[in-house]
Structures are given as C-alpha cells and as structure tokens.
Design a protein around this motif. Sequence first.
Motif, PDB file in Angstrom:
ATOM      1  N   ASP A  82      14.500 -15.912  18.933  1.00 39.64           N
ATOM      2  CA  ASP A  82      14.091 -15.707  17.548  1.00 39.64           C
ATOM      3  C   ASP A  82      15.025 -14.708  16.915  1.00 39.64           C
ATOM      4  O   ASP A  82      15.448 -14.919  15.669  1.00 39.64           O
ATOM      5  CB  ASP A  82      12.800 -15.203  17.340  1.00 39.64           C
ATOM      6  CG  ASP A  82      11.700 -16.113  17.631  1.00 39.64           C
ATOM      7  OD1 ASP A  82      12.017 -17.520  17.558  1.00 39.64           O
ATOM      8  OD2 ASP A  82      10.608 -15.927  18.134  1.00 39.64           O
TER       9      ASP A  82
ATOM     10  N   ILE B   2      18.499 -16.662  16.159  1.00 40.98           N
ATOM     11  CA  ILE B   2      18.424 -17.411  15.166  1.00 40.98           C
ATOM     12  C   ILE B   2      18.749 -16.563  13.678  1.00 40.98           C
ATOM     13  O   ILE B   2      19.399 -17.201  12.973  1.00 40.98           O
ATOM     14  CB  ILE B   2      17.139 -18.348  15.154  1.00 40.98           C
ATOM     15  CG1 ILE B   2      17.034 -19.174  16.205  1.00 40.98           C
ATOM     16  CG2 ILE B   2      17.033 -19.174  13.763  1.00 40.98           C
ATOM     17  CD1 ILE B   2      18.171 -20.317  16.402  1.00 40.98           C
TER      18      ILE B   2
ATOM     19  N   ARG C 139      13.548 -25.742  22.935  1.00 40.49           N
ATOM     20  CA  ARG C 139      13.124 -25.180  21.616  1.00 40.49           C
ATOM     21  C   ARG C 139      14.402 -24.738  20.837  1.00 40.49           C
ATOM     22  O   ARG C 139      14.328 -25.157  19.675  1.00 40.49           O
ATOM     23  CB  ARG C 139      12.276 -23.928  21.887  1.00 40.49           C
ATOM     24  CG  ARG C 139      11.919 -23.521  20.367  1.00 40.49           C
ATOM     25  CD  ARG C 139      10.635 -22.219  20.548  1.00 40.49           C
ATOM     26  NE  ARG C 139      10.701 -21.562  19.270  1.00 40.49           N
ATOM     27  CZ  ARG C 139      10.654 -20.424  18.949  1.00 40.49           C
ATOM     28  NH1 ARG C 139      11.025 -19.449  20.116  1.00 40.49           N
ATOM     29  NH2 ARG C 139      10.574 -19.730  18.072  1.00 40.49           N
ATOM     30  N   LEU C 140      15.559 -24.304  21.237  1.00 43.95           N
ATOM     31  CA  LEU C 140      16.680 -23.984  20.498  1.00 43.95           C
ATOM     32  C   LEU C 140      17.393 -25.224  19.982  1.00 43.95           C
ATOM     33  O   LEU C 140      17.870 -25.253  19.002  1.00 43.95           O
ATOM     34  CB  LEU C 140      17.565 -22.941  21.507  1.00 43.95           C
ATOM     35  CG  LEU C 140      18.968 -22.694  20.626  1.00 43.95           C
ATOM     36  CD1 LEU C 140      18.834 -22.249  19.792  1.00 43.95           C
ATOM     37  CD2 LEU C 140      19.853 -21.931  21.744  1.00 43.95           C
TER      38      LEU C 140
ATOM     39  N   ASP D  30      16.134 -27.968  19.680  1.00 43.91           N
ATOM     40  CA  ASP D  30      15.077 -28.460  18.553  1.00 43.91           C
ATOM     41  C   ASP D  30      15.459 -27.824  16.987  1.00 43.91           C
ATOM     42  O   ASP D  30      15.480 -28.355  15.936  1.00 43.91           O
ATOM     43  CB  ASP D  30      13.562 -28.486  18.732  1.00 43.91           C
ATOM     44  CG  ASP D  30      12.768 -29.123  17.819  1.00 43.91           C
ATOM     45  OD1 ASP D  30      13.049 -30.153  17.170  1.00 43.91           O
ATOM     46  OD2 ASP D  30      11.447 -28.611  17.862  1.00 43.91           O
ATOM     47  N   MET D  31      15.706 -26.481  17.139  1.00 46.59           N
ATOM     48  CA  MET D  31      15.776 -25.557  16.044  1.00 46.59           C
ATOM     49  C   MET D  31      17.234 -26.144  15.225  1.00 46.59           C
ATOM     50  O   MET D  31      17.285 -26.093  14.187  1.00 46.59           O
ATOM     51  CB  MET D  31      15.816 -24.429  16.370  1.00 46.59           C
ATOM     52  CG  MET D  31      14.328 -23.616  16.893  1.00 46.59           C
ATOM     53  SD  MET D  31      14.363 -22.343  17.546  1.00 46.59           S
ATOM     54  CE  MET D  31      14.491 -21.175  16.193  1.00 46.59           C
TER      55      MET D  31
ATOM     56  N   ASP E 168      18.307 -27.754  11.843  1.00 44.27           N
ATOM     57  CA  ASP E 168      19.027 -27.149  10.842  1.00 44.27           C
ATOM     58  C   ASP E 168      20.100 -26.819  11.396  1.00 44.27           C
ATOM     59  O   ASP E 168      20.500 -25.526  11.950  1.00 44.27           O
ATOM     60  CB  ASP E 168      18.271 -25.439  10.478  1.00 44.27           C
ATOM     61  CG  ASP E 168      18.914 -24.627   9.431  1.00 44.27           C
ATOM     62  OD1 ASP E 168      19.918 -25.192   9.002  1.00 44.27           O
ATOM     63  OD2 ASP E 168      18.609 -23.573   9.349  1.00 44.27           O
TER      64      ASP E 168
ATOM     65  N   ILE F  47      22.644 -23.459  11.610  1.00 44.78           N
ATOM     66  CA  ILE F  47      22.631 -22.611  12.434  1.00 44.78           C
ATOM     67  C   ILE F  47      23.935 -22.532  13.305  1.00 44.78           C
ATOM     68  O   ILE F  47      24.305 -21.171  13.687  1.00 44.78           O
ATOM     69  CB  ILE F  47      21.283 -22.855  13.664  1.00 44.78           C
ATOM     70  CG1 ILE F  47      19.934 -22.506  12.733  1.00 44.78           C
ATOM     71  CG2 ILE F  47      21.557 -21.744  14.851  1.00 44.78           C
ATOM     72  CD1 ILE F  47      18.955 -23.006  13.673  1.00 44.78           C
TER      73      ILE F  47
END
Length: 210
Positions: free
Chosen positions: A34, A37, A64-65, A67-68, A72, A75
């Motif tokens: 987190d 990001i 998860r990364l 997906d993030m 977006d 990033i």
Amino acid sequence: MQFLRAASLAEPLFMTDEKAQAVRIIIVDESLLDDLIRAMPQLRAKFPHAHVALGFRKLDIAARLIDMVRADPSIGQVGFLPMNVEVDCWLSVLRLLVWGEYYIPASLMAQVQQAPMLSPEIPAPYPAVAREPDEGDEAKVEKIHLTERELQVLGSAAEGKQNKIIADELNLSQHTVKLHMHHVIAKLGVHNRTEAAIWYLNQYAQAQGR
C-alpha cells in the motif's frame, strides 16, 4: 552491484539527486504494498533511471498489485521478484529486472487469470511471462535443436551478461552474438531476448539439472 536497505519508502526520497541518478532498481517488500502504490509518483520522479519491483512470497499479494495496476495504469509498471525461489533463479530474475524487463511467474499469472475481479479485456502490462517446468519439459527441449554455440550465448544472456561481455568471453564479435540470439529467438518461437532467457531458465537449464 551495491544494495542499500531502507526502513521505509520515505527514507530513499531523502537521497541526494546525484546518488538517486545511479539507482537502477528499487525492490519493495510485499508488506509495504500500500505504501508503494502511494509513493509511486515520488519514486518515479526521484529515481528516473530505476525500475521498481515487488519482492513477494505470497501470490495473493502480488496478484493484488496486478489488479491495482490494471485498474489504474497510471501507477506504472512494476516488476515481480519472487523471494522463495532458489538463489540462482532469484539472481537471474533480478538481472532481468535490472535490464528493465517485467518478469511475472506463470503461477502468479495463473492466479490472476482465475481471479473474477479482473477484466479479461484489459491487457496485462507485463511482457515477460514464465511458467514452472513440468514432466514433459525434457522431451520438449529435445525437439528444439540449438547448436552448442547458440546454447552458450543463450546461457550467458540468461545470466544477465551484455552482448559485449558475451562476445569477449566466447571470442566472438558482437555482431555474431546478435546473430546467434536472432537464431535462438526464431527457433524457440519467442518474441525477444528476455523470453528466450526465461525459456532457458525454466526449461533447458532445469531439464539438464543445472
């Protein structure tokens, strides 16, 4: 290659601009995902020549990364460095990341593809995908005929060596090294040098018990 350990992502941001220019890779532990990001814009600005990678042990955190990033794209690209593999494999992946390639293990990609929250129409931003070897790999390797010299060049490339170093070690011209790599890429049916190196690491080297 020299490594510096930081207690937090804020600490490197206080590095002098001169030192920051020399940084080539930033490896962030999965526990700081987190924070990573949130800090990406500052890291990109502070370290313009550095590639960012997530050092991970848990597939769900790495997934998860991905997906993030898909949700977006601003990033930016982040590489993946598995921390629970053999040292020689870890070093090879690290070299690929330092080159600026974005490696993602097949086991991680498989988990991402199975995740229902991901939109299949959004392309993955990571070009280099590797998979774990299976029992049929040795037979598959035998069907691909690479000359002894081509294997030497490919093996050196998989170790992260530049063409000039490979040429010097094998007493070849850089043009000849490039030609061998071109032939290797064509024979393997891959797209680039990185995918050829990953093929060597995942199939040939392991099939030969290296």
